[in-house]
Write a protein that holds these residues in place. Structure first.
Motif, PDB file in Angstrom:
ATOM      1  N   GLU A   1      -7.223   3.676  -2.009  1.00 58.85           N
ATOM      2  CA  GLU A   1      -8.409   4.045  -1.257  1.00 58.85           C
ATOM      3  C   GLU A   1      -9.585   3.580  -1.813  1.00 58.85           C
ATOM      4  OE1 GLU A   1     -10.713   8.033   0.682  1.00 58.85           O
ATOM      5  OE2 GLU A   1      -9.017   8.281  -0.858  1.00 58.85           O
TER       6      GLU A   1
ATOM      7  N   ASN B   1      -2.408   6.884  -2.438  1.00 60.79           N
ATOM      8  CA  ASN B   1      -3.670   6.931  -2.047  1.00 60.79           C
ATOM      9  C   ASN B   1      -4.635   6.244  -3.137  1.00 60.79           C
ATOM     10  OD1 ASN B   1      -2.926   8.225  -0.055  1.00 60.79           O
ATOM     11  ND2 ASN B   1      -3.421  10.298  -0.817  1.00 60.79           N
TER      12      ASN B   1
ATOM     13  N   THR C   1      -2.832   5.045   3.631  1.00 60.27           N
ATOM     14  CA  THR C   1      -3.950   4.057   3.662  1.00 60.27           C
ATOM     15  C   THR C   1      -3.873   2.911   4.718  1.00 60.27           C
ATOM     16  OG1 THR C   1      -2.941   2.914   1.953  1.00 60.27           O
ATOM     17  CG2 THR C   1      -4.497   4.718   1.103  1.00 60.27           C
TER      18      THR C   1
ATOM     19  N   THR D   1     -10.054  -0.530   2.020  1.00 60.59           N
ATOM     20  CA  THR D   1      -8.864   0.324   2.203  1.00 60.59           C
ATOM     21  C   THR D   1      -9.128   1.919   2.289  1.00 60.59           C
ATOM     22  OG1 THR D   1      -7.720  -1.196   0.724  1.00 60.59           O
ATOM     23  CG2 THR D   1      -6.665   1.057   1.257  1.00 60.59           C
ATOM     24  N   ILE D   2      -8.860   2.311   3.447  1.00 60.07           N
ATOM     25  CA  ILE D   2      -9.295   3.745   3.684  1.00 60.07           C
ATOM     26  C   ILE D   2      -8.026   4.683   3.989  1.00 60.07           C
ATOM     27  CG2 ILE D   2     -11.394   3.003   5.064  1.00 60.07           C
ATOM     28  CD1 ILE D   2      -9.889   3.148   7.784  1.00 60.07           C
ATOM     29  N   LEU D   3      -8.210   6.005   4.046  1.00 57.84           N
ATOM     30  CA  LEU D   3      -7.289   6.795   4.104  1.00 57.84           C
ATOM     31  C   LEU D   3      -7.187   7.244   5.592  1.00 57.84           C
ATOM     32  CD1 LEU D   3      -5.152   8.567   2.526  1.00 57.84           C
ATOM     33  CD2 LEU D   3      -6.897  10.353   2.397  1.00 57.84           C
TER      34      LEU D   3
ATOM     35  N   ARG E   1       0.946  -1.147  -0.072  1.00 58.30           N
ATOM     36  CA  ARG E   1      -0.005   0.014  -0.043  1.00 58.30           C
ATOM     37  C   ARG E   1       0.922   1.255  -0.008  1.00 58.30           C
ATOM     38  NH1 ARG E   1      -2.796  -2.481   3.873  1.00 58.30           N
ATOM     39  NH2 ARG E   1      -1.905  -1.113   5.568  1.00 58.30           N
TER      40      ARG E   1
END
Length: 415
Positions: A295, A292, A399, A392-394, A287
């Protein structure tokens, strides 16, 4: 010669014989004591040997070539667990002998023969490449060598090529793909496009996803299989962008995953079509390279760094303290494989003379791993485990993954 002198000579001769006899008896007795002492010493040494038995575990992993980082993580995970038990179960010591397969089936076959013929291993583990696992299958089976496959996920290893002496603690292609199918239909939409790397594992995972997705009511509106090691996905992504779909299922790993996810965003698909796939698409060790662009991706996996359980928190903490880096899914695989073997050896009290008893002991191992509860299917010899759907989040400037749903006790159907 007078009589008196004759009697003195006779008495002297008798005295000499008596002394010699006494010395002989003493020498005999001394020799007897010496032999007895040696026997006792030998028995003591044998006792010491028995109380310090050593079991030799051979490990075949790629330490060079394209999969070298995976091999290192698997190895480090194994060593972390063996360190935690001081490389010993009961009065049995554990010796780990590692060989580099170079991810090459023929190299791996030579390494396995070396481990058996020269190192006299009792148990085998490892293999990242499914091709390697298939290449050594017959050698393992014909020599009745207990083998715990700790990564290679090709379906046939526990199906068409199933062996009494092969058990798998990692995953199957089917588990990875199938676990996402119904969830994607219910949460992403009824039309899906498939994009996966064109090799056996990529095809198997995609087929399992399609099986579950269509069974739930979904429709696959197109499929594309770029070659493994592809650098430019422009033509594929342009095609996908022109198709009416609700999302894209992608199976890519390693550098392929980095390039595909990055280019997926660059060609404007990220905000248009949700990207779903396997855990390797947005893996822990990728990642940062992806950035990003990862995301919003959804993935199915059997372990994630973010799992908030007592077992996983402890594992992550121990791994980071030992190696000063985050564990990966391969680190977890190595850790669990080591524990499975250690628990089997505990049941056997270190006696590895009977290969059938070894695999029987492995088959009965179950515990709560950092990935969740695990046990073996005694028919397929495959692990039964939870699968997790992640997003997958910021998180700040980086991330991270978060678990959305748990699919419990996923069991490969076998044939």
């Amino acid at each position: 010669m007078n009589v008196k002198r004759k009697w003195l000579m006779i008495l002297g001769f008798v005295f000499v014989l008596t002394v010699l006899a006494a010395c002989g008896n003493s020498a005999i007795q001394s020799g007897s004591n010496s032999d007895s002492s040696q026997t006792d010493s030998s028995a003591e040494q044998q006792g010491d040997s028995e109380s310090n038995k050593t079991v030799k575990i051979g490990s075949i992993l790629p330490f060079s070539g394209v999969y070298a980082s995976l091999g290192k993580d698997l190895s480090d995970g194994m060593k972390l667990y063996f360190d935690s038990i001081d490389w010993q179960v009961g009065d049995t010591k554990i010796e780990l002998i590692e060989e580099d397969t170079e991810a090459d089936p023929q190299v791996a076959l030579r390494r396995v023969r070396k481990l058996m013929d020269q190192d006299n291993i009792d148990i085998l583990t490892g293999a990242v490449s499914t091709a390697v696992a298939y290449a050594i299958r017959d050698e393992v089976d014909s020599n009745k060598l207990p083998y715990l496959a700790s990564h290679a996920g090709g379906n046939d290893l526990t199906r068409a090529q199933r062996s009494d002496y092969i058990w798998r603690s990692s995953f199957s292609s089917w588990q990875i793909g199938h676990s996402m199918g119904e969830w994607a239909y219910e949460n992403v939409g009824g039309k899906m496009y498939i994009a996966a790397a064109d090799y056996a594992f990529g095809r198997e995972v995609s087929a399992a996803f399609i099986e579950a997705y269509t069974a739930a009511g979904g429709e696959v509106v197109g499929e594309v299989y770029p070659p493994l090691g592809n650098n430019d996905y422009a033509s594929y992504l342009t095609t996908i962008g022109g198709v009416e779909a609700d999302g894209v299922y992608g199976f890519f790993a390693g550098s392929d995953a980095v390039r595909f996810v990055q280019q997926y965003e660059q060609y404007g698909l990220k905000g248009k079509l949700p990207l779903v796939g396997s855990g390797w698409l947005v893996a822990e060790d990728l990642r940062e390279s992806i950035g990003n662009a990862a995301e919003g991706a959804f993935a199915s996996t059997f372990w994630d760094y973010s799992l908030d359980t007592e077992e996983n928190v402890a594992f992550v903490k121990a791994y980071e303290e030992a190696y000063d880096r985050r564990p990966t899914i391969e680190s977890l695989e190595g850790y669990d494989a080591a524990r499975i073997l250690a628990e089997a050896l505990t049941t056997l009290e270190g006696d590895v003379s009977n290969p059938d008893a070894i695999v029987d002991a492995i088959s009965k191992v179950s515990f709560v791993s950092p990935r969740g509860p695990i046990e073996f299917d005694k028919d397929t010899h495959h692990i039964i485990q939870n699968m997790y759907i992640t997003e997958t989040i910021l998180a700040g400037e980086k991330t991270d993954n978060t678990v959305l749903e748990t699919i419990e006790t996923v069991q490969d159907p076998g044939e």
